[in-house]
Write an enzyme that holds these catalytic residues in place. Structure first.
Site, short mmCIF file in Angstrom:
data_model
loop_
_atom_site.label_atom_id
_atom_site.label_comp_id
_atom_site.label_asym_id
_atom_site.label_seq_id
_atom_site.Cartn_x
_atom_site.Cartn_y
_atom_site.Cartn_z
N ARG A 133 0.87 -1.19 0.00
CA ARG A 133 0.00 0.00 0.00
C ARG A 133 0.90 1.23 0.00
O ARG A 133 2.12 1.11 0.09
CB ARG A 133 -0.94 0.00 1.21
N GLU A 172 -2.48 7.73 7.24
CA GLU A 172 -1.09 7.88 7.68
C GLU A 172 -0.17 8.35 6.54
O GLU A 172 0.70 7.61 6.07
CB GLU A 172 -0.56 6.59 8.29
N GLU A 321 -6.88 5.31 15.79
CA GLU A 321 -6.55 3.88 15.92
C GLU A 321 -5.76 3.70 17.20
O GLU A 321 -4.94 4.56 17.56
CB GLU A 321 -5.62 3.41 14.78
N TRP A 329 3.81 -5.58 14.08
CA TRP A 329 4.93 -5.04 13.30
C TRP A 329 6.19 -4.76 14.11
O TRP A 329 7.14 -4.21 13.59
CB TRP A 329 4.49 -3.78 12.54
N GLN A 370 -2.56 -10.64 9.61
CA GLN A 370 -3.36 -11.70 10.24
C GLN A 370 -3.05 -11.88 11.72
O GLN A 370 -3.85 -12.40 12.47
CB GLN A 370 -3.15 -13.02 9.50
N TYR A 371 -1.83 -11.50 12.13
CA TYR A 371 -1.42 -11.71 13.52
C TYR A 371 -1.79 -10.54 14.45
O TYR A 371 -1.52 -10.58 15.64
CB TYR A 371 0.09 -11.92 13.59
N HIS A 372 -2.31 -9.47 13.89
CA HIS A 372 -2.54 -8.26 14.69
C HIS A 372 -3.61 -8.49 15.77
O HIS A 372 -4.53 -9.28 15.59
CB HIS A 372 -2.97 -7.13 13.76
C1 GAL Z 1 -1.53 1.56 11.28
C2 GAL Z 1 -2.33 1.59 9.98
C3 GAL Z 1 -3.42 0.54 9.99
C4 GAL Z 1 -2.87 -0.78 10.46
C5 GAL Z 1 -2.23 -0.60 11.82
C6 GAL Z 1 -1.67 -1.87 12.42
O1 GAL Z 1 -0.32 2.23 11.16
O2 GAL Z 1 -2.91 2.85 9.80
O3 GAL Z 1 -3.95 0.42 8.68
O4 GAL Z 1 -1.94 -1.24 9.54
O5 GAL Z 1 -1.16 0.29 11.69
O6 GAL Z 1 -1.04 -1.62 13.65
#
Ligand code: GAL
Length: 681
Positions: A133, A172, A321, A329, A370-372
């Protein structure tokens, strides 16, 4: 003055102080719990179950659509918004309002295949391929045309939908593009700014290393290893380009949107790829994505990032968020401890958020994330964190009426400047000199002792603050200095940190040495700066301690200027030299701290600055690790106490207060580990 222009002027003066309640829709709760929801990833038959579970968790807002371009416009010019309308309508049935994201952070394959020029080019000239993306060029005219088109079509369809309360542009904003069009725009930007190439050559001092240019088109475009004047202007160009990127979409949405619908974008805390104040000048509210910065929750850093975001518009903001216990990540995605999700949610409200939204509602069936952490799993059933979030939602519902119309108010401001951060990052001189960490070294004791700090841009109105601290205002042009001088002369207490005033607005060294145009007001200056990798003793009437990372030798040139602290014996250069200078100017003071001091010494100095200015804590004698936040407005005072410790704590209140979470009233509260109390005066 005609009445209309008087009204405009009054609104302009008042608007920085007015509130952004969670939505401008009076039928929506004033404090909202929410989640990112991706209905396009699920069969419509499952939506109602998802929304019912959201409703049961007291979720009142979903953010939808920000990566759904390929669903909204599967092939060029063929639009499909019916699914989105169904999702919005169904959400309304569950008393859930919607923030619509424009999908421009995820261009579809047909688009990048047909319009190759829309793909981003990196600093080394490599064009992105389609995939992942954010692979677009923020400056490309074709991309902007396509982005305008999709945003406009969304706005035509949903701009007056009563259940759509706002818009998030893209997602972002991050990387600039170095494609030929962006470079040409940079050259045009420079030409507009400097008018002649001779003027640019003079300001950038390009005789150095034979950098003299004959023409604007010769100027390279780079992100590092270049003349800092060039690097600085590139960052400013990038800021202006993200601003115009926003304006492009705003011009598509605004004409079709109900004025109650706000327009924002979601930012990333300390991220400094561009100047957020510039970008926010065209947005209605600020919103950010609150992911903890390290493997463990550092509530001081997290609180500072809320304060930073509140400062973008100087009013309440949204957490667009945040993490439902963990992300996917980091190198090791350890979860927040049980109870900390609630702790973080209340910290956001305490620092002026009117909404907290979790990313994301439900686990993706496939894709990179998938792991989030999620609130419900792949099967749609609650994840363990669901009940903690549900508790938060119930508490937001209980306290919303009391919090409505309130916001944090501070007597202390910390100045944060992107120009200065960049200037230091371009030429760090000490790899350990991280401008954010240095800002936090000043912020932490200020926050702990005063319990309310604003983080503001250098041109913010300052006369409402008793103390203003500029931690490392490296870039200090004359106009900014005049603003600070006016603040001190009207009785303000100004504290400057190390590296302040080295440079002018072109990144050239100020001819007076540091702190540049404030040398006269201070009655002193910096004779030399030194990077350190060892402790240096520092002492004076306020106490003693050490400096490390950075130390400047100072010199008082005005008899009114006092030397408050001196270095002890160390490398010879520093031995016995002044480390802190101070001068009283009428009712005000200017203090220059020439070194990065240890936390204990910073605590002591901070106490003297606050005491002198008459800044008192909101609640006195609070145990360490218990955070105090206050929101006031509409004749109400609401205290939010958060025990960030792993052990219980007790707080004695300034008087009898109503306990909004548990009912009744009390003059003291017991907080369990990660416990929260919300109290009204
Ligand atoms: C943010 C992003 C989201 C998602 C999220 C995961 O930075 O805006 O789309 O990827 O991280 O932590």
């Amino acid at each position: 003055m005609r009445f209309a222009s008087f009204v405009v002027a009054v609104v302009a003066i008042l608007s920085p102080l007015t509130l952004a309640q969670a939505t401008n829709y009076s039928d929506m709760p004033p404090v909202l719990l929410g989640a990112s929801w991706y209905p396009e990833q699920w069969p419509e038959s499952q939506w109602d179950t998802d929304l019912s579970r959201m409703e049961a968790a007291h979720i009142h807002v979903v953010r939808v659509g920000e990566f759904a371009w390929s669903t909204m416009e599967p092939t060029e010019g063929q639009y499909n918004f019916d699914w989105l309308e169904h999702a919005i309508d169904l959400a309304a049935k569950h008393h859930i309002c919607v923030v619509l994201g424009t999908p421009t952070a995820g261009p579809p394959a047909w688009l990048t295949e047909k319009y190759l020029e829309t793909l981003r080019v990196d600093e080394n000239g490599m064009r992105d391929e389609h995939g992942n993306r954010q692979q677009f060029s923020f400056a490309d005219a074709k991309y902007r045309e396509l982005a305008h088109d999709i945003a406009e079509r969304m706005a035509e369809r949903f701009g007056h939908n009563p259940n759509v309360v706002g818009w998030q542009l893209d997602n972002e904003y991050a990387n600039p593009s170095f494609d030929p069009e962006a470079k040409a725009q940079f050259h045009a930007w420079l030409k507009k700014k400097y008018r002649t190439i001779d003027n640019l050559n003079y300001q950038w001092a390009t005789a150095y290393w034979s950098q003299t240019y004959n023409d604007f088109d010769q100027i390279p475009v780079r992100e590092d290893n270049e003349n800092p004047a060039l690097l600085l202007d590139w960052k400013r160009f990038v800021s202006d380009t993200w601003k115009s990127y926003s304006e492009n979409q705003i011009s598509a949405i605004r004409p079709h949107a109900d004025p109650r619908q706000f327009i924002t974008t979601n930012t990333m805390g300390w991220f400094d790829g561009f100047d957020e104040y510039t970008v926010h000048s065209v947005l209605d509210i600020a919103a950010w994505d609150d992911y903890i910065d390290s493997d463990h929750y550092d509530y001081i850093d997290n609180g500072a990032r809320h304060d930073l975001t509140r400062g973008f518009k100087q009013k309440n903001f949204w957490v667009m968020e945040t993490e439902p216990a963990f992300v996917d990540w980091r190198s090791t995605n350890t979860p927040l401890l049980k109870g900390q999700v609630r702790d973080m949610a209340w910290q956001a409200i305490g620092h002026g958020a009117d909404t907290v939204e979790y990313w994301q509602w439900r686990a993706n069936r496939n894709g990179q994330e998938q792991y989030h952490g999620v609130l419900v799993g792949i099967d749609g059933n609650p994840a363990p964190v669901y009940s903690e979030v549900q508790q938060v939602g119930a508490e937001f519902d209980k306290t919303g009426a009391a919090l409505e119309g309130t916001s944090p108010h501070s007597e202390v401001a910390v100045i944060q400047s992107y120009d200065s951060r960049w200037a230091i990052e371009f030429q760090q001189h000490s790899a350990k000199f991280d401008p954010v960490k240095e800002l936090l070294a000043f912020y932490k004791p200020l926050r702990e002792q005063s319990q309310a700090v604003d983080i503001v841009s250098p041109d913010a109105r300052l006369d409402r603050y008793k103390v203003v601290v500029a931690p490392a205002l490296n870039m200090l042009p004359q106009a900014m200095a005049d603003h600070l001088i006016a603040y001190v002369k009207q009785g303000g207490h100004l504290v400057l940190g190390p590296r302040t005033g080295l440079k002018d607005e072109y990144s050239a060294l100020n001819p007076q040495r540091q702190p540049g145009p404030l040398v006269n007001l201070l009655g002193g200056s910096v004779t030399q700066f030194y990077a350190l990798d060892y402790d240096v003793p520092v002492s004076g009437a306020e106490g003693s301690g050490t400096a490390n990372i950075w130390a400047e030798t100072l010199e008082a040139t005005n008899p009114e200027t006092k030397v408050l602290m001196r270095y002890g014996a160390s490398n010879g250069w520093l031995d016995g030299q002044p480390a802190v200078l101070e001068r009283e100017v009428g009712e005000g003071t200017i203090t220059y701290v020439g070194a990065w001091l240890d936390p204990e010494l910073m605590n002591k100095l901070t106490a003297t600055w606050l005491e002198r200015a008459g800044v008192k804590p909101i609640v006195a004698n609070v145990p360490d690790g218990v955070e105090v936040c206050e929101r006031t407005g509409d004749g109400k005072t609401v205290l939010i106490l958060i025990n960030h410790n792993t052990t219980p704590a007790q707080v004695t209140l300034p008087g009898e207060m109503t306990d909004l979470l548990h009912g009744g009233s009390a003059a003291s509260v017991d907080l369990e580990k990660y416990g929260v109390a919300v109290l009204e005066k």
